[in-house]
Enzyme design. Structure first.
Site, short mmCIF file in Angstrom:
data_model
loop_
_atom_site.label_atom_id
_atom_site.label_comp_id
_atom_site.label_asym_id
_atom_site.label_seq_id
_atom_site.Cartn_x
_atom_site.Cartn_y
_atom_site.Cartn_z
N LYS A 269 90.23 60.75 129.65
CA LYS A 269 90.86 62.02 129.41
C LYS A 269 90.22 63.05 129.74
O LYS A 269 88.81 63.02 129.46
CB LYS A 269 91.24 61.91 127.91
CG LYS A 269 92.08 62.85 127.18
CD LYS A 269 92.29 63.00 125.82
CE LYS A 269 93.26 63.81 125.28
NZ LYS A 269 93.25 63.87 123.87
N SER B 242 96.09 62.09 118.49
CA SER B 242 96.25 61.98 119.93
C SER B 242 95.96 60.86 120.82
O SER B 242 96.10 60.65 121.96
CB SER B 242 95.37 63.26 120.70
OG SER B 242 96.11 64.36 120.38
N SER C 247 98.36 64.31 122.26
CA SER C 247 97.95 65.01 123.54
C SER C 247 97.54 63.99 124.57
O SER C 247 97.74 64.44 125.66
CB SER C 247 97.13 65.87 123.41
OG SER C 247 95.65 65.30 122.86
N1 GLN Z 1 99.36 66.48 118.10
C1 GLN Z 1 98.23 67.06 117.31
C2 GLN Z 1 98.37 68.34 117.43
O1 GLN Z 1 98.92 69.21 118.29
C3 GLN Z 1 97.28 66.26 117.49
C4 GLN Z 1 96.17 66.69 118.72
C5 GLN Z 1 95.09 65.62 118.60
O2 GLN Z 1 95.05 64.70 118.12
N2 GLN Z 1 94.36 66.23 119.71
O3 GLN Z 1 97.16 68.96 117.09
#
Ligand code: GLN
Length: 495
Positions: free
Chosen positions: A78, A177, A153
């Site tokens: 990532k 994410s 994400s």
């Molecule tokens: N979707 C969540 C957010 O927007 C989680 C993001 C993440 O785990 N990096 O914060």
């Protein structure tokens, strides 16, 4: 197709001399070249670097050298995990052109174990989002249906693994994410216990919630990768100073018999898609039939978890992202005269950050500002304590907690991108574990009848009980139908 094999199967084929790492890595690179123009899972492909490592592995093996069990198995990273000399953008314009001068601890471990790093994967900008639609470089697409989101994400890592471009990848999970992309792409995603895997070199989003973890197609592969990543790191002050648990062993010993499974009503109520609940319930019934005991849990604080997360996370974001000032990293935008340091920062941040990042920085500075900090940030910290208490209570009644990972299957592009609140609801089931630092994972359990798309089941365990979580997930896999064939499995690389 060679790449349909799991990472451990591929590792076995390498060890037996049936394939070489150069052949395997080349197969990954060819598949990326053929299909990534559609999927957009990768922001950067390191063809030379990957092939060089592959060649080194093959040479070392030919010399009879003792190698790590995963040596020669390609991996994708990532793009918020720093890689020396290789672009690390966090899918943001503000880091364009920045080349990290060092490797994250997990990258050092991967390099020491000699897994060829094929490239960096797409994500929501600075890991903020649930769809990759907030990437500054365009969204990734779901290999089940290219008109749908691959989650976020870490949608790029999940899409790359789901589309058989690479058998393994790394993600980061602040509120879901790794797990939510796993759920919507029919792959396995694991958020280890906070501190189990070093965060040194992970570009911080919300430091008290962030955790690096594995993305894979099988539970065994995820376990093998987490074993490689885990362990104490003096460079991360929150790293757990204890020997890492044996996870592969746990997967192999997992059984439903006698397992006490907690099911919290707060993690499957309103707003969940009918087919998601149906698939989940079917698996719970089968686990019960196989000898598990199902315990109903009440965790009232979970109803406030998401609200508290969207106060604590932006507060930390606003502080962590202050370092992107046009001086230290990447982009610098010249303002109109008079050119002052403040005006350079403002112009750079204005041009370099996307809307979602700006929204969270503004929200975070607001909830931390004098006069509001107690009402907002302070209250959210209290909710965080209540979540920890509810979980302690829950784990006194059950070995693990299971729930759907995500309320829906993969949605279509644009469906939620104009409505931040509906996007935030994707994390309703995943956020509590980040708030409490406990491990959580998502495994694929079948397809929702109404749309034929993958459904994920989440397993939560107490802190440092990652082995218990993997064992319970193995019990789930032993009764679940699995997700069958991802359409990407039939994509053919033209010779
Ligand atoms: N979707 C969540 C957010 O927007 C989680 C993001 C993440 O785990 N990096 O914060």
């Amino acid at each position: 197709m060679l790449l349909k094999n799991s990472a451990l199967q591929l590792a076995h084929m390498l060890a037996e001399g049936e394939i070489t790492s150069v052949e395997l890595t080349t197969a990954c690179l060819q598949r990326i070249e053929a299909f990534d123009p559609q999927v957009n899972a990768f922001l950067f492909v390191d063809r030379e670097g990957a092939l060089e490592t592959a060649q080194q592995v093959d040479d070392a093996r030919a010399r009879g050298q003792q190698l790590h069990p995963l040596a020669g198995v390609p991996i994708a990273i990532k793009d918020n995990i720093v890689t020396r000399g290789i672009p690390t953008t966090c899918a943001s314009k503000i880091l364009e052109g920045w080349l990290p001068p060092y490797d994250a601890t997990v990258i050092q471990k991967i390099k020491a174990a000699q897994l060829p790093i094929v490239g960096k994967t797409n994500m929501d900008e600075f890991a903020m989002g649930s769809s990759t639609e907030h990437s500054a470089f365009g969204p990734s697409r779901n290999p089940w249906d290219l008109a749908r989101i691959p989650g976020g994400s870490g949608g790029g890592s999940a899409a790359a693994v789901g589309a058989f471009m690479v058998p393994l990848a790394l993600g980061s999970d602040t509120g879901g994410s790794i797990r939510q992309p796993g759920a919507v792409t029919g792959t396995v995603g694991v958020k280890p216990t906070y501190g189990a895997v070093s965060r040194y070199g992970l570009v911080a989003m919300a430091s008290s919630l962030d955790q690096i973890g594995p993305v894979a197609r099988t539970l065994e592969d995820a376990a093998a990768l987490q074993e490689l990543l885990a362990g104490h790191d003096p460079l991360d002050s929150t790293s757990i100073a204890e020997p890492a648990p044996k996870l592969l062993e746990a997967v192999r010993s997992g059984s439903a018999k006698g397992l006490k499974i907690g099911v919290a009503k707060q993690l499957m109520g309103e707003g969940y898609q009918a087919g998601v609940i149906a698939q989940f319930q079917e698996v719970i019934d089968r686990l019960q039939a196989a000898g598990a005991q199902i315990v109903s849990l009440d965790c009232p604080s979970f109803d406030y978890a998401l609200s508290a997360y969207y106060l604590i996370m932006p507060a930390e974001v606003s502080s962590n992202l202050a370092r992107f000032d046009g001086v230290r990293y990447g982009l610098r935008v010249q303002p109109e005269p008079p050119v002052t340091a403040e005006r350079v920062m403002a112009a750079t941040r204005g041009a370099g950050f996307g809307d979602e990042v700006k929204r969270r920085i503004i929200l975070g500075t607001h909830v931390l500002s004098a006069g509001y900090v107690d009402a907002y940030y302070g209250s959210a910290l209290k909710v965080r304590t209540l979540i920890q208490r509810d979980l302690a209570q829950a784990f006194s009644q059950a070995d693990v907690i299971m729930s759907p990972t995500c309320p829906t299957t993969a949605f279509k592009f644009g469906e939620k991108s104009n409505d931040p609140m509906s996007m935030y609801l994707q994390d309703v089931a995943t956020v509590p574990s980040n708030m409490a630092g406990i491990p959580g994972l998502s495994v694929p359990i079948g397809l929702a009848p109404e749309d034929g798309l993958p459904v994920g089941l989440q397993v939560l365990a107490p802190a440092k009980q990652d082995a218990r979580m993997y064992a319970a997930a193995a019990a789930v896999m032993s009764v679940a139908d699995g997700v069958g064939q991802c359409p990407a499995a039939d994509w053919k690389v033209e010779k």
